[in-house]
Design an enzyme around this catalytic site. Structure first.
Site, short mmCIF file in Angstrom:
data_model
loop_
_atom_site.label_atom_id
_atom_site.label_comp_id
_atom_site.label_asym_id
_atom_site.label_seq_id
_atom_site.Cartn_x
_atom_site.Cartn_y
_atom_site.Cartn_z
N ARG A 135 -10.74 3.23 -5.07
CA ARG A 135 -10.51 2.33 -3.89
C ARG A 135 -11.21 2.97 -2.59
O ARG A 135 -10.84 4.09 -2.09
CB ARG A 135 -8.99 2.22 -3.58
CG ARG A 135 -8.37 1.31 -4.74
CD ARG A 135 -6.77 1.10 -4.28
NE ARG A 135 -6.14 0.23 -5.15
CZ ARG A 135 -5.25 0.43 -6.05
NH1 ARG A 135 -4.87 1.97 -6.29
NH2 ARG A 135 -4.60 -0.44 -6.52
N GLU A 185 -8.92 -10.41 -11.26
CA GLU A 185 -7.75 -10.40 -10.54
C GLU A 185 -7.35 -11.82 -9.94
O GLU A 185 -6.35 -11.76 -9.12
CB GLU A 185 -7.42 -9.44 -9.35
CG GLU A 185 -8.78 -9.23 -8.40
CD GLU A 185 -8.72 -8.10 -7.79
OE1 GLU A 185 -7.72 -7.36 -7.58
OE2 GLU A 185 -9.97 -7.60 -7.14
N CYS A 191 -7.03 -1.82 -14.30
CA CYS A 191 -6.65 -0.72 -13.26
C CYS A 191 -5.36 -1.03 -12.26
O CYS A 191 -5.10 -0.62 -11.62
CB CYS A 191 -8.06 -0.70 -12.53
SG CYS A 191 -8.59 -1.93 -11.82
N ASN A 218 -2.33 -6.43 -10.03
CA ASN A 218 -1.48 -6.52 -8.94
C ASN A 218 -1.57 -8.01 -8.08
O ASN A 218 -0.99 -8.53 -7.70
CB ASN A 218 -1.74 -5.33 -7.82
CG ASN A 218 -1.76 -3.98 -8.38
OD1 ASN A 218 -1.31 -3.87 -9.71
ND2 ASN A 218 -2.47 -2.96 -8.15
N ASP A 219 -3.03 -8.21 -8.21
CA ASP A 219 -3.51 -9.32 -7.71
C ASP A 219 -3.26 -10.58 -8.69
O ASP A 219 -3.25 -11.59 -8.10
CB ASP A 219 -4.97 -9.41 -6.79
CG ASP A 219 -5.01 -8.69 -5.32
OD1 ASP A 219 -4.12 -9.20 -4.71
OD2 ASP A 219 -5.74 -7.92 -5.17
N ARG A 237 -15.26 0.91 -6.50
CA ARG A 237 -15.27 -0.34 -6.07
C ARG A 237 -15.84 -0.66 -4.83
O ARG A 237 -15.75 0.01 -3.76
CB ARG A 237 -13.53 -0.60 -6.23
CG ARG A 237 -13.42 -2.13 -5.62
CD ARG A 237 -12.19 -2.60 -6.09
NE ARG A 237 -11.12 -1.99 -4.77
CZ ARG A 237 -9.88 -2.38 -4.74
NH1 ARG A 237 -9.07 -3.00 -5.79
NH2 ARG A 237 -9.16 -1.78 -3.99
N HIS A 275 0.79 -1.28 -0.18
CA HIS A 275 0.08 -0.20 0.18
C HIS A 275 0.84 1.17 0.00
O HIS A 275 0.45 2.24 -0.69
CB HIS A 275 -0.96 -0.08 1.00
CG HIS A 275 -2.38 0.34 0.93
ND1 HIS A 275 -3.14 -0.35 0.44
CD2 HIS A 275 -2.90 1.60 1.18
CE1 HIS A 275 -4.20 0.13 0.18
NE2 HIS A 275 -4.24 1.27 0.47
N ARG A 335 2.25 -10.26 -2.68
CA ARG A 335 2.64 -8.95 -3.22
C ARG A 335 3.34 -7.94 -2.37
O ARG A 335 3.96 -6.92 -2.95
CB ARG A 335 1.45 -8.25 -3.98
CG ARG A 335 0.37 -8.09 -3.06
CD ARG A 335 -1.03 -7.75 -3.48
NE ARG A 335 -1.10 -6.33 -3.73
CZ ARG A 335 -2.24 -5.50 -4.20
NH1 ARG A 335 -3.40 -6.35 -4.59
NH2 ARG A 335 -2.27 -4.15 -4.24
C1 PEP Z 1 -5.25 -5.09 -8.51
O1 PEP Z 1 -5.15 -5.96 -7.57
O2 PEP Z 1 -4.67 -4.99 -9.69
C2 PEP Z 1 -5.85 -4.03 -8.19
C3 PEP Z 1 -6.10 -2.91 -8.80
O3 PEP Z 1 -6.31 -3.89 -6.78
P1 PEP Z 1 -5.71 -3.43 -5.47
O4 PEP Z 1 -4.18 -3.14 -5.95
O5 PEP Z 1 -6.41 -2.46 -4.80
O6 PEP Z 1 -5.72 -4.85 -4.86
MG MG Z 2 -6.54 -6.39 -6.07
#
Ligand code: PEP
Ligand code: MG
Length: 585
Positions: A303, A439, A510, A462-463, A339, A196, A473
């Site tokens: 978010r 994701e 995203c 990301n996920d 979201r 984060h 991650r």
């Molecule tokens: C992702 O997982 O790519 C995403 C955009 O959501 P977050 O990073 O908030 O988990």
């Molecule tokens: Mg995610």
């Protein structure tokens, strides 16, 4: 002699500044001697802190569930007994009075005295009770540190200005406060590319590096540092020649940023006439300002987890409504994708909401699973988004989808919310778009099914990368395996884009990959036309995409998916990213 350290560069930019070492668990203890007349006030301060620490422990005792193992409450009972014991209730006060020192220093002195006694104990069990003493002392210390002596200047508005902060990790709140106060950059000992803190640093435009273990043991406060956000390198006590060379690079970087700003009003259209949508990911007010600066087409990912963090209760419908209305107003008619709460794992909101810490939180009750297991988390949120939809173009996005029944349950909740709003005579957009995040690999593989039940899809790389490659991650030790170009990841992305085409619904991305100029042409070649990213990346992404030709990129992008070696993949990527896409064959 200069020293070089290397970590994971998570936010670009070059800064030269003084080091500030942040050790949150070990507050700096002032050795200041008080005037005799100041001692009674310091005594009162210590007693107040002691009472507050006791109160906090009592609250903890009350919150222990009835069915918890008995040693949990025994543990707290012991701490409560200790806090009342004269060793902690009176001992530090005697030291404070005799030495005329600050309460923190007196308590620390008492800790050291007790440590000596415990060190001499033969019985290993009793010796470990010092851990309990430390817990209690830390509890009191935290209260003392949180109530700084008003006679001192405390943290002034400019405390972080120009500094390079080195910490174990930073909370989102720390990061925001530091940015407001002009911090130059930061380095953390833990964290990965997608923690984060890293995402926030990028969106706030703070040059940052994560994952340099034990850096605080090697750097002295005030030491001069060079931080190179892109390569993840920190240079301590650099020689003048190096400083001059990095200043030159700094000027070049700023010059490039100025050039980029000229693209703000340039339409994002490819050479072969494809209109691209460049959207922003937002989560805090600062992001909206940044979005405006780069003239994003709207918000592809809002978010909302911050609304649930650092509190004991849940946000109600009105609170959601106020927050989203404000963002929608600021967007002046541009699309806003909100979201639903994606809590758990890397977005921890405290045990009250996310439940006890799971053994493997990323695989546990998180995202839509958590929201559906306790619908009070999202029912007010859905109602509020619907209310905003009466006046502004908003859409709802469901996170962490794995199973089709999760979509069905969410759609059912949305229908129920619509019925209730109708009964309350409140307006909303009956045709509000509902999309889902892809994701989890299972969702990408079954993207056709998801595409036929939803109005749009958005790929969360990301996920998706975390789950496809089985790498945490936020764990810097496996960050070297984080690879957006892994053939399995690219295949899943392609499958999702194609499923969207078959169902004739939009597919966006995203995840952070959509904001990385190295990958956006490749993604365009795979058929992606909607990119949502941290606002600070948008102009660079636009520059990378301008002058590209999707038709010509298609062949090379598909060939890249089939590359058998890392080298040939890199060569192809370099070709794809050449400004003149006509050279790709
Ligand atoms: C992702 O997982 O790519 C995403 C955009 O959501 P977050 O990073 O908030 O988990
Ligand atoms: Mg995610």
């Amino acid at each position: 002699m200069s020293l070089m350290f290397s970590g994971i560069g998570v936010s670009r930019g070059i800064v030269i500044g003084e080091a500030y070492i942040l050790r949150r668990n070990q507050p700096e203890i002032s050795a200041q001697t008080l005037k005799r007349s100041e001692v009674p006030r310091e005594v009162r301060r210590y007693k107040k802190a002691l009472a507050e620490a006791k109160n906090q422990l009592e609250q903890v005792r009350k919150s222990i569930p009835k069915n918890a193992p008995s040693d949990v409450s025994a543990f707290i009972e012991t701490h409560l007994l200790m806090i009342d014991d004269s060793v902690l209730a009176d001992g530090p006060l005697e030291i404070l009075k005799s030495r005329a020192c600050k309460a923190e220093a007196a308590l620390e002195h008492q800790r050291q005295e007790l440590q000596k006694i415990f060190d001499e104990m033969e019985d290993p069990y009793i010796a470990t009770r010092m851990d309990d003493v430390n817990h209690v002392i830390n509890q009191i210390m935290r209260v003392l540190v949180a109530q700084p002596d008003k006679s001192q200047s405390g943290t002034s508005e400019t405390d972080w200005k120009g500094l390079i902060v080195i910490a174990d990790d930073l909370t989102p709140a720390d990061t925001i406060v530091m940015q407001n106060q002009g911090v130059a950059g930061f380095v953390t000992e833990t964290g990965g590319q997608l923690s984060h803190t890293a995402i926030l640093a990028r969106s706030l435009g703070i040059p940052a590096i994560v994952g340099i273990h034990n850096l605080r043991d090697y750097i002295k406060p005030g030491e001069q540092l060079i931080l190179h956000g892109e390569s993840g390198m920190v240079l301590a006590e650099p020689e003048q020649l190096m400083i001059d060379s990095y200043r030159k690079q700094q000027r070049l970087f700023r010059e490039q940023q100025r050039e980029l700003r000229k693209l703000v009003d340039t339409p994002a259209i490819t050479e072969d006439g494809i209109e691209l949508s460049l959207m922003a990911n937002i989560e805090i007010d600062e992001d909206i300002k940044a979005l405006k600066r780069v003239n994003a087409d709207g918000v592809g990912l809002y978010r909302t987890e911050f609304l649930y963090m650092n509190r004991d209760d849940l946000p109600d419908e009105n609170e959601h409504f106020q927050v989203y209305s404000k963002v929608a107003r600021a967007l002046k008619g541009a699309p806003l994708t909100i979201r639903l709460a994606d809590l758990g794992a890397d977005k921890e909101a405290g045990a009250e909401i996310t439940g006890p810490l799971a053994h493997n939180p990323a695989m546990g009750l998180r995202g839509v699973r958590l929201a559906l297991s306790d619908t009070t988390l999202i029912i007010p949120q859905i109602a509020a988004i619907l209310r905003v939809s009466a006046k502004s173009p908003v859409s709802i996005m469901i996170p962490m989808l794995t199973n089709l029944h999760e979509v069905e349950q969410c759609l059912e909740l949305i229908e129920q919310a619509k019925t209730q709003l109708t009964e309350r005579r409140i307006k909303f957009d009956k045709d509000i778009a509902v999309g889902g995040m892809i994701e989890v690999p299972a969702a990408a593989i079954a993207a056709d099914q998801f595409a036929s039940s939803l109005d749009f899809l958005s790929i969360g790389t990301n996920d998706l990368i975390q789950y496809t490659l089985a790498i945490d991650r936020i764990d810097d030790r496996v960050n070297y395996l984080y690879d957006p170009l892994h053939p399995a990841v690219l295949q899943l992305i392609k499958m999702t884009i194609e499923a969207g085409k078959r169902a004739d619904i939009p597919v966006a991305m995203c995840g952070e990959m959509a904001g990385d100029p190295r990958y956006v042409r490749l993604l365009l070649g795979l058929g992606l036309t909607e990119f949502s990213m941290p606002p600070n990346s948008l102009l660079e992404v636009k520059r990378a995409l301008l002058g590209s030709n999707r038709q010509r990129l298609q062949k090379a992008s598909n060939a890249l998916l089939k590359c058998s070696s890392r080298d040939s993949q890199q060569q192809l990527l370099t070709k794809i990213n050449k400004t003149d896409s006509a050279t790709i064959h």
